[in-house]
Design an enzyme around this catalytic site. Structure first.
Site, mmCIF file in Angstrom:
data_model
loop_
_atom_site.group_PDB
_atom_site.id
_atom_site.type_symbol
_atom_site.label_atom_id
_atom_site.label_comp_id
_atom_site.label_asym_id
_atom_site.label_seq_id
_atom_site.Cartn_x
_atom_site.Cartn_y
_atom_site.Cartn_z
ATOM 1 N N ASP A 1 28.056 30.881 -1.402
ATOM 2 C CA ASP A 1 29.413 30.334 -1.383
ATOM 3 C C ASP A 1 29.564 29.561 -0.084
ATOM 4 O O ASP A 1 28.895 29.868 0.912
ATOM 5 C CB ASP A 1 30.519 31.382 -1.594
ATOM 6 C CG ASP A 1 30.423 32.615 -0.714
ATOM 7 O OD1 ASP A 1 29.795 32.551 0.371
ATOM 8 O OD2 ASP A 1 30.979 33.655 -1.097
ATOM 9 N N GLU B 1 20.616 43.804 4.070
ATOM 10 C CA GLU B 1 21.333 43.685 5.351
ATOM 11 C C GLU B 1 20.897 44.692 6.418
ATOM 12 O O GLU B 1 21.726 45.335 7.055
ATOM 13 C CB GLU B 1 22.849 43.802 5.107
ATOM 14 C CG GLU B 1 23.369 42.736 4.168
ATOM 15 C CD GLU B 1 24.883 42.805 3.944
ATOM 16 O OE1 GLU B 1 25.501 43.816 4.334
ATOM 17 O OE2 GLU B 1 25.433 41.852 3.371
ATOM 18 N N HIS C 1 26.110 32.839 2.562
ATOM 19 C CA HIS C 1 27.571 32.761 2.678
ATOM 20 C C HIS C 1 27.870 31.827 3.854
ATOM 21 O O HIS C 1 27.895 32.258 5.014
ATOM 22 C CB HIS C 1 28.169 34.144 2.942
ATOM 23 C CG HIS C 1 27.952 35.118 1.825
ATOM 24 N ND1 HIS C 1 28.536 34.958 0.591
ATOM 25 C CD2 HIS C 1 27.221 36.253 1.752
ATOM 26 C CE1 HIS C 1 28.188 35.969 -0.192
ATOM 27 N NE2 HIS C 1 27.375 36.760 0.492
ATOM 28 N N GLU D 1 23.567 34.685 -2.978
ATOM 29 C CA GLU D 1 25.015 34.943 -3.004
ATOM 30 C C GLU D 1 25.771 33.724 -2.495
ATOM 31 O O GLU D 1 26.742 33.836 -1.733
ATOM 32 C CB GLU D 1 25.367 36.159 -2.131
ATOM 33 C CG GLU D 1 24.602 37.420 -2.505
ATOM 34 C CD GLU D 1 24.989 38.642 -1.689
ATOM 35 O OE1 GLU D 1 26.015 38.609 -0.970
ATOM 36 O OE2 GLU D 1 24.259 39.648 -1.776
ATOM 37 N N ASN E 1 17.001 41.344 1.164
ATOM 38 C CA ASN E 1 18.139 40.421 1.051
ATOM 39 C C ASN E 1 19.019 40.530 2.296
ATOM 40 O O ASN E 1 19.299 41.631 2.769
ATOM 41 C CB ASN E 1 18.948 40.836 -0.195
ATOM 42 C CG ASN E 1 19.996 39.836 -0.625
ATOM 43 O OD1 ASN E 1 19.677 38.677 -0.870
ATOM 44 N ND2 ASN E 1 21.246 40.277 -0.742
HETATM 45 C C1 XIL Z 1 30.954 42.096 -1.804
HETATM 46 C C2 XIL Z 1 31.741 41.972 -3.097
HETATM 47 O O1 XIL Z 1 31.810 40.611 -3.450
HETATM 48 C C3 XIL Z 1 33.134 42.556 -2.911
HETATM 49 O O2 XIL Z 1 33.801 42.616 -4.172
HETATM 50 C C4 XIL Z 1 33.062 43.950 -2.301
HETATM 51 O O3 XIL Z 1 34.378 44.395 -1.995
HETATM 52 C C5 XIL Z 1 32.221 43.957 -1.035
HETATM 53 O O4 XIL Z 1 30.944 43.426 -1.327
HETATM 54 N N1 XIL Z 1 26.834 40.838 0.901
HETATM 55 C C6 XIL Z 1 26.398 41.487 -0.232
HETATM 56 C C7 XIL Z 1 27.343 41.682 -1.369
HETATM 57 O O5 XIL Z 1 25.216 41.810 -0.360
HETATM 58 O O6 XIL Z 1 27.093 42.883 -2.067
HETATM 59 C C8 XIL Z 1 28.779 41.644 -0.902
HETATM 60 O O7 XIL Z 1 29.615 41.701 -2.055
HETATM 61 C C9 XIL Z 1 29.044 40.400 -0.077
HETATM 62 C C10 XIL Z 1 28.168 40.382 1.141
#
Ligand code: XIL
Length: 313
Positions: free
Chosen positions: A238, A128, A207, A236, A170
């Site tokens: 969702d 990020e 996401h 990741e 990432n």
């Molecule tokens: C999130 C987790 O799912 C949560 O449990 C935590 O409180 C915050 O982080 N991007 C990422 C992940 O790279 O590490 C994040 O995970 C979600 C967004």
């Protein structure tokens, strides 16, 4: 046709993974679904900087190893997440800047990667680093203020620490090819490849929600990054409301790109999600399969697995 996500993905040499939270490993519904369906694991929080180096120079891998050991004991591979990030830094790191922070970042990468040397298939080395919106700029952070070269220093350090791991950059909001953040990430990866900065893969968090919706040009994005000479992965996933058709589209986008290594969903049941109110995952709270699950499985099996091909074979 295969009957689990991991086995179905393996038919094309890919994996299907999930985020695992160490605190849920005592929940037998959770572990039975995760153990059955997935063949790749990402620690949801346990390998982050605050978890693995809570005090400067004092590494703690107890929670990370719980996730790692569960994965390996259950026949799964592990993605490492994440070594350099503006978020979830321990307090001591948040208060560092400049050359002291730069050295702390290098020491952190070396410390964590040494512990897992040879054991992690992909590391999210940097997470990020770009800003949202139309600027295409780097995100402001203590790491960014330590010098624009912090990302390439992180990758060079990581390559030396564990040459066997694929090294990934990432990020999120980088799936839509037309977005400035996507173009900024593309320009960085192209520059790294041209200058020989060691980078092997790009992770697309994926996401998807109303503010950051899935767009069918995601496949173009994956193809364009792959054409730079890096692997790509969906890291990741969702999707707000878990529409079956969108889950199928994302799956087919990965399957359409030979350098797409696999897909990881960010949790097992909706109740395990960091955004549980969006019910964005593949399993209901009671562990039953959602329509999105069937859509993904069918896509991985090469089309609607409930019906035989028209030619019978
Ligand atoms: C999130 C987790 O799912 C949560 O449990 C935590 O409180 C915050 O982080 N991007 C990422 C992940 O790279 O590490 C994040 O995970 C979600 C967004």
């Amino acid at each position: 046709a295969e009957s689990t996500l991991g086995a179905a993905a393996a038919q094309s040499g890919r994996y299907f993974g999930t985020a695992i939270a160490s605190g849920r490993l005592s929940d037998s519904t959770y572990t039975s679904i995760a153990g059955r369906e997935f063949n790749m694991v990402t620690a949801e929080n346990e390998m982050k900087i605050d978890a693995t180096e809570p005090q400067r120079g004092q590494f703690n891998f107890s929670s990370a190893d719980r996730v790692y050991n569960w994965a390996v004991q259950n026949g799964k591979q592990v993605r490492g997440h994440t070594l350099a990030w503006h978020s979830q830094q321990p307090g001591w790191m948040q208060s560092l800047s400049g050359s002291a922070l730069r050295q702390a970042m290098i020491d952190h990468i070396n410390g964590v990667m040494a512990h897992y040397k040879g054991k992690i298939v992909q590391w999210d080395v940097v997470n990020e680093a770009f800003a949202d919106g139309s600027s295409g700029a780097r995100r402001d952070s203590n790491l960014q203020r330590s010098g624009n070269d912090w990302i390439e220093v992180a990758f060079r350090t990581a390559r030396a620490a564990d040459p066997s791991a694929k090294l990934c950059y990432n990020d999120y909001n980088v799936e839509n090819w037309t977005w400035a953040k996507t173009q900024a990430m593309y320009n960085m990866v192209r520059d790294f490849k041209q200058r020989g900065v060691p980078i092997d893969c790009v992770g697309f968090q994926s996401h998807f929600n109303s503010g950051s919706p899935y767009n069918s040009n995601f496949r173009t994005t994956l193809q364009n990054f792959a054409a730079l000479g890096v692997d790509v992965a969906i890291t990741e996933l969702d999707i707000q409301g878990a529409p079956a058709s969108t889950y199928a589209n994302v799956t087919n986008d990965c399957l359409a790109v030979s350098r797409c290594l696999g897909i990881t969903v960010w949790g097992v049941r909706d109740s395990d999600s960091w955004r549980s109110e969006q019910t964005p995952l593949l399993f209901n709270n009671d562990g039953s399969k959602k329509a999105a699950y069937t859509a993904v499985l069918d896509a991985l099996n090469g089309g609607a697995s409930s019906e035989p091909p028209a030619d019978g074979g």
